[in-house]
Write an enzyme that holds these catalytic residues in place. Structure first.
Site, short mmCIF file in Angstrom:
data_model
loop_
_atom_site.label_atom_id
_atom_site.label_comp_id
_atom_site.label_asym_id
_atom_site.label_seq_id
_atom_site.Cartn_x
_atom_site.Cartn_y
_atom_site.Cartn_z
N SER A 1 -2.76 -9.66 -2.80
CA SER A 1 -2.11 -8.38 -2.48
C SER A 1 -2.76 -7.72 -1.28
CB SER A 1 -2.13 -7.43 -3.69
OG SER A 1 -3.46 -7.10 -4.01
N VAL B 1 0.84 -1.20 0.00
CA VAL B 1 0.00 0.00 0.00
C VAL B 1 0.88 1.26 0.00
CG1 VAL B 1 -1.72 1.33 1.30
CG2 VAL B 1 -1.93 -1.16 1.15
N CYS C 1 -10.63 -2.62 2.37
CA CYS C 1 -10.64 -2.57 0.90
C CYS C 1 -11.94 -3.13 0.29
CB CYS C 1 -9.43 -3.31 0.33
SG CYS C 1 -9.04 -4.83 1.19
N ARG D 1 -10.31 -15.84 -0.04
CA ARG D 1 -9.04 -15.47 -0.67
C ARG D 1 -8.84 -16.36 -1.88
NH1 ARG D 1 -6.71 -10.94 0.51
NH2 ARG D 1 -6.60 -11.42 2.73
N HIS E 1 -9.68 -7.18 -6.07
CA HIS E 1 -10.72 -7.93 -5.37
C HIS E 1 -12.01 -7.96 -6.20
CE1 HIS E 1 -8.12 -8.06 -2.03
NE2 HIS E 1 -8.71 -7.23 -1.20
N SER F 1 14.31 -1.37 7.14
CA SER F 1 14.28 -0.73 5.82
C SER F 1 14.99 0.62 5.78
CB SER F 1 12.82 -0.50 5.38
OG SER F 1 12.17 -1.71 5.24
N1 LIG Z 1 -3.03 -4.53 0.80
C1 LIG Z 1 -4.25 -4.04 0.75
O1 LIG Z 1 -5.02 -4.21 -0.23
C2 LIG Z 1 -4.77 -3.23 1.89
C3 LIG Z 1 -5.99 -2.61 1.73
C4 LIG Z 1 -6.49 -1.83 2.77
C5 LIG Z 1 -5.76 -1.72 3.92
N2 LIG Z 1 -4.57 -2.34 4.05
C6 LIG Z 1 -3.83 -2.17 5.30
O2 LIG Z 1 -2.64 -1.44 5.04
C7 LIG Z 1 -1.61 -1.88 5.92
C8 LIG Z 1 -0.38 -2.29 5.14
O3 LIG Z 1 -0.71 -3.30 4.22
P1 LIG Z 1 0.30 -3.75 3.07
O4 LIG Z 1 -0.51 -4.64 2.23
O5 LIG Z 1 0.99 -2.59 2.45
O6 LIG Z 1 1.38 -4.62 3.90
P2 LIG Z 1 2.93 -4.95 3.55
O7 LIG Z 1 3.18 -5.01 2.09
O8 LIG Z 1 3.25 -6.14 4.39
O9 LIG Z 1 3.73 -3.67 4.13
C9 LIG Z 1 3.80 -3.40 5.51
C10 LIG Z 1 4.54 -2.09 5.72
O10 LIG Z 1 4.52 -1.78 7.12
C11 LIG Z 1 5.86 -1.54 7.56
N3 LIG Z 1 6.02 -1.93 8.96
C12 LIG Z 1 5.78 -3.15 9.50
N4 LIG Z 1 6.08 -3.14 10.82
C13 LIG Z 1 6.52 -1.89 11.11
C14 LIG Z 1 6.97 -1.24 12.29
N5 LIG Z 1 7.03 -1.87 13.46
N6 LIG Z 1 7.34 0.07 12.21
C15 LIG Z 1 7.30 0.72 11.03
N7 LIG Z 1 6.87 0.17 9.87
C16 LIG Z 1 6.49 -1.12 9.92
C17 LIG Z 1 6.71 -2.40 6.64
O11 LIG Z 1 8.04 -1.92 6.69
P3 LIG Z 1 9.31 -2.92 6.42
O12 LIG Z 1 9.36 -3.09 4.93
O13 LIG Z 1 10.44 -2.14 6.97
O14 LIG Z 1 9.00 -4.17 7.16
C18 LIG Z 1 6.01 -2.13 5.30
O15 LIG Z 1 6.40 -0.87 4.81
C19 LIG Z 1 -2.26 -2.98 6.78
O16 LIG Z 1 -2.79 -2.37 7.94
C20 LIG Z 1 -3.38 -3.47 5.92
O17 LIG Z 1 -4.42 -4.05 6.67
C21 LIG Z 1 -4.06 -3.09 3.06
#
Ligand SMILES: NC(=O)c1ccc[n+]([C@@H]2O[C@H](COP(=O)([O-])OP(=O)(O)OC[C@H]3O[C@@H](n4cnc5c(N)ncnc54)[C@H](OP(=O)(O)O)[C@@H]3O)[C@@H](O)[C@H]2O)c1
Length: 333
Positions: free
Chosen positions: A159, A15, A129, A234, A241, A41
């Site tokens: 995703s 995201v 989402c 899923r 989606h 990171s």
């Molecule tokens: N994917 C979707 O379609 C979607 C839709 C709506 C909402 N969301 C929400 O958006 C959020 C992120 O989803 P994503 O799909 O982007 O996940 P992702 O690809 O796993 O990315 C997670 C991100 O969070 C960072 N992070 C994890 N732990 C951290 C910490 N302790 N301190 C600072 N940064 C941290 C990670 O950094 P590092 O790379 O350094 O680990 C990475 O940048 C979640 O809450 C999810 O529920 C996602």
């Protein structure tokens, strides 16, 4: 025009990377962009509008001078740092489930309830989402015919579980043609399979994803008693989606009018030409900002019923785009 200091928390994630791209492509008035992620990171570099930016490790001082803090690093990070960012003076737009159902936190989809941003007290929540694309499609129909009951079944791309899940699907798909790989993100193999299980199981047998869709839809649409049920699955699709939505209305519906309403509604792209085999699909919706609606047809098993097939890019409208649109609402007043 005034420019704003923006922070992306979770900037290295699925995201967060989409947020950076959307801030640039929509020409959001950014003065300074701060990319924040975990310590692992720190130092990674990304470009934004031709400038190289380094990722910083998230800490208590990350929000000094920040106007908008876009959070996409999971609910635990939002719970710990969201209130700190708001106290530091930033408006927090949070993609996690941490604050969505808190009464004082607006839960906003700009095409549906833009007026709700005005009541924010520092934190605004971005809905789930699957909820976002559903309410974008339901809103213009509810305005005319009044929703009575909604039954939704989702077919959600990996995703939605972040970057690791995308890799897991692709690696398993390759491995299915050769060696067997153990699942890590999901309890079972996702490649060539369907999991009727998103997020944790709750009392009553629903999953948390299903409960989110039910509760968030009622809150966004200001219909606390709406009859709505959901099943979330899923599927082995990388991104985008899909939802089968069965809707019953209070008023008698005219199918030709349903087409007209959806065609002119904001954020919707009608893709419904059965004779030409044109309908919404993840491969069409990926990379697009619209919510695609098609397979529109009457449900003759009930009074005033219709069926819809709704597909959207969950990383864009389901997360990053909706968050940036909320910031745009605040900027333009
Ligand atoms: N994917 C979707 O379609 C979607 C839709 C709506 C909402 N969301 C929400 O958006 C959020 C992120 O989803 P994503 O799909 O982007 O996940 P992702 O690809 O796993 O990315 C997670 C991100 O969070 C960072 N992070 C994890 N732990 C951290 C910490 N302790 N301190 C600072 N940064 C941290 C990670 O950094 P590092 O790379 O350094 O680990 C990475 O940048 C979640 O809450 C999810 O529920 C996602």
């Amino acid at each position: 025009m005034r420019e704003y200091n923006v922070a992306i928390v979770g900037a290295t994630g699925a995201v967060g990377e989409t947020m950076r791209e959307i801030l640039a492509s929509r020409d959001f008035p950014v003065n300074k962009l701060r990319l924040l992620a975990s310590a692992a990171s720190a130092g990674r570099r990304f470009s934004f509008k031709g400038e190289e930016l380094g990722v910083e490790s998230l800490n208590d001082d990350s929000f000094a001078g920040i106007d908008f803090a876009l959070f996409s690093a999971g609910a635990a990070v939002s719970r710990e740092y969201g209130p700190k960012a708001a106290v530091a003076g930033a408006v927090v737009i949070d993609n996690s489930s941490a604050f969505r159902m808190e009464p004082q936190v607006p839960l906003v989809v700009p095409e549906v309830n833009p007026q709700d941003v005005k009541s924010h007290q520092g934190i605004i929540a971005n809905p789930n989402c699957s909820t976002i694309q559903m309410v974008v499609a339901l809103k213009p129909l509810h305005d005319k015919y009044k929703l009575k009951r909604v039954v939704v079944s989702t077919y959600q791309a990996v995703s939605g579980s972040g970057k690791k899940a995308i890799s897991e699907l692709l690696e398993q798909a390759r491995a299915q043609l050769g060696e067997v790989l153990e699942p890590e993100v999901y309890p079972y193999r996702i490649a060539f399979n369907v999991l009727p299980h998103i997020d944790i199981f709750m009392d009553g047998g629903y999953t948390k994803e299903e409960v989110k869709m039910i509760e968030e839809t009622r809150k966004i649409m200001h219909l606390p008693k709406l009859a709505i049920t959901a099943t979330a699955a899923r599927v082995p699709v990388a991104n985008g989606h899909s939802e089968s939505i069965n809707v019953e209305f209070e008023e008698a519906v005219d199918i030709a009018d349903i087409f007209r309403l959806l065609k002119s509604a904001p954020g919707i792209e009608l893709v419904d030409e059965p004779a030409a085999e044109r309908y919404p699909m993840p491969i069409l919706a990926t990379g697009k900002d619209t919510t695609m609606v098609g397979r529109i047809r009457r449900d003759d098993s009930v009074e005033n019923g219709i069926n819809l097939w709704v597909v959207s890019d969950n990383l864009r409208k389901g997360a990053a785009l909706n968050a940036v649109q909320i910031a745009e609402l605040l900027v333009t007043g």
